[in-house]
Design an enzyme around this catalytic site. Structure first.
Site, mmCIF file in Angstrom:
data_model
loop_
_atom_site.group_PDB
_atom_site.id
_atom_site.type_symbol
_atom_site.label_atom_id
_atom_site.label_comp_id
_atom_site.label_asym_id
_atom_site.label_seq_id
_atom_site.Cartn_x
_atom_site.Cartn_y
_atom_site.Cartn_z
ATOM 1 N N ILE A 158 14.625 -0.251 5.692
ATOM 2 C CA ILE A 158 13.488 -0.804 4.865
ATOM 3 C C ILE A 158 13.547 -2.353 5.740
ATOM 4 C CG2 ILE A 158 11.997 -1.598 3.344
ATOM 5 C CD1 ILE A 158 12.460 1.229 2.125
ATOM 6 N N ARG A 235 12.072 -3.842 -6.017
ATOM 7 C CA ARG A 235 11.612 -3.241 -7.987
ATOM 8 C C ARG A 235 11.656 -4.565 -8.541
ATOM 9 N NH1 ARG A 235 11.038 1.356 -6.474
ATOM 10 N NH2 ARG A 235 12.496 3.250 -7.810
ATOM 11 N N ASP A 259 4.099 -7.098 -5.458
ATOM 12 C CA ASP A 259 3.903 -5.091 -5.531
ATOM 13 C C ASP A 259 5.120 -4.357 -6.446
ATOM 14 O OD1 ASP A 259 2.467 -2.993 -4.872
ATOM 15 O OD2 ASP A 259 4.593 -1.835 -3.556
ATOM 16 N N GLU A 264 6.155 -2.336 -15.216
ATOM 17 C CA GLU A 264 4.960 -1.309 -15.008
ATOM 18 C C GLU A 264 4.730 -0.947 -15.878
ATOM 19 O OE1 GLU A 264 6.012 -0.446 -11.350
ATOM 20 O OE2 GLU A 264 6.528 -2.479 -9.933
ATOM 21 N N HIS A 282 2.220 -1.846 -7.033
ATOM 22 C CA HIS A 282 2.941 -0.665 -7.051
ATOM 23 C C HIS A 282 2.978 0.142 -5.801
ATOM 24 C CE1 HIS A 282 7.511 1.015 -7.808
ATOM 25 N NE2 HIS A 282 7.168 0.634 -6.185
#
Length: 316
Positions: A158, A235, A259, A264, A282
């Protein structure tokens, strides 16, 4: 007889859910009222041979201990930091995840957030909606990407995809992670702190876990600086959220685009109230195409396991 699979969360793909029902005897924990889940789970646990979970939910040792026949945990996501890998390995339980299929969408979101922060898109949207433009109020200039340094913390699949996109906008790249990447022309900084010091935009793409916990701390944020921007699509556990809020509030850090968060879906009110931060829930991989591909890979891994075939994407 179909293998019994405990499903901790649904896939948004109807086709994936249909395949799960076709090939497995599914027990859907997510459908049970929270107050009834423990009793319900005790009734189905002795038969469960597989678990379908997500990167955010994972599976802890206490749940694993309730599943005496479990053979495989299939994670619908890349991250396995919420999976107790020590417990699965001790039991000989296979673990799979879904790498590769979500790379492009997550990298796209990283650049979307970077652009949104640099050009202050949420604030400008509000500027139009609340009548400020019509009233002739001054517009604060934003910043370009071209010629700026994009530092990438975590230069795996990524991270490298983010780098390709950043270069297309005329940005210069640097990266940091403990292990150097062979064959890349992108220079590696000596440390995360050094990367922050030399970056205009710092994009977090490193994995979660103990090794990266709170590595984006007050010192790193200060090194990124008053004109710097932090983008996190990895994260929430990597970022000291209290230090981030303080840095954004007092101007030590210029902007942030996030994000992912520490707890969360709970996002601190102090962070939500700041106007120099862009927030998304997210959703890095939340496209129809990618969520289907992720779910399909989960199904394919489960079928491979129960058919006695090699796993497609085992977690080592």
């Amino acid at each position: 007889m179909k293998p019994d699979v405990l499903v901790l969360a649904a896939s948004p793909s109807a086709d994936v859910m249909a395949q799960l029902a076709q090939h497995f005897h599914c027990h859907h924990l997510w459908q049970q009222p929270r107050e009834q889940q423990a009793e319900w789970l005790a009734g189905v646990a002795p038969q469960v041979r597989g678990v379908l979970t997500t990167g955010a939910i994972g599976i802890k040792a206490d749940l694993l201990a309730q599943l005496p026949k479990v053979e495989i945990v299939a994670v619908n996501g890349i991250g396995t930091d919420a999976v107790d890998l020590a417990a699965t390995r001790a039991r000989g339980v296979a673990v799979t995840n879904t790498p590769g299929v979500l790379t492009d969408d997550v990298a796209d979101l990283a650049l979307t957030l970077l652009l949104a922060a640099a050009r202050r898109l949420p604030a400008l949207d509000t500027f139009v909606r609340d009548g400020s433009w019509e009233a002739g109020k001054p517009i604060k200039p934003t910043r370009t990407l071209r010629g700026k340094v994009c530092g990438i913390y975590g230069f795996g699949r990524i991270g490298q995809a983010i780098g390709e996109r950043a270069q297309a906008f005329g940005m210069t790249l640097q990266y940091f992670q403990p292990r150097a990447i062979d064959g890349t022309p992108v220079p590696r900084a000596e440390s995360l702190l050094a990367l922050a010091e030399s970056s205009d935009y710092l994009v977090v793409a490193a994995p979660g876990g103990a090794a990266t916990h709170l590595t984006i701390n007050a010192a790193v944020l200060a090194a990124l600086g008053q004109q710097g921007t932090l983008v996190n699509i990895a994260r929430g556990s990597l970022v000291d959220e209290d230090a981030l809020i303080a840095a954004l509030a007092d101007g030590t850090l210029g902007m942030a685009a996030l994000d992912v968060f520490a707890d969360e879906p709970n996002v601190p009110a102090a962070l939500r109230e700041l106007d120099n931060v862009v927030l998304t829930p997210h959703i890095g991989s939340l496209t129809v195409e990618t969520r289907h591909a992720m779910g399909q890979l989960v199904v394919d891994n489960l079928r491979a396991h129960f058919d006695g075939k090699p796993l497609l994407t085992p977690v080592k």
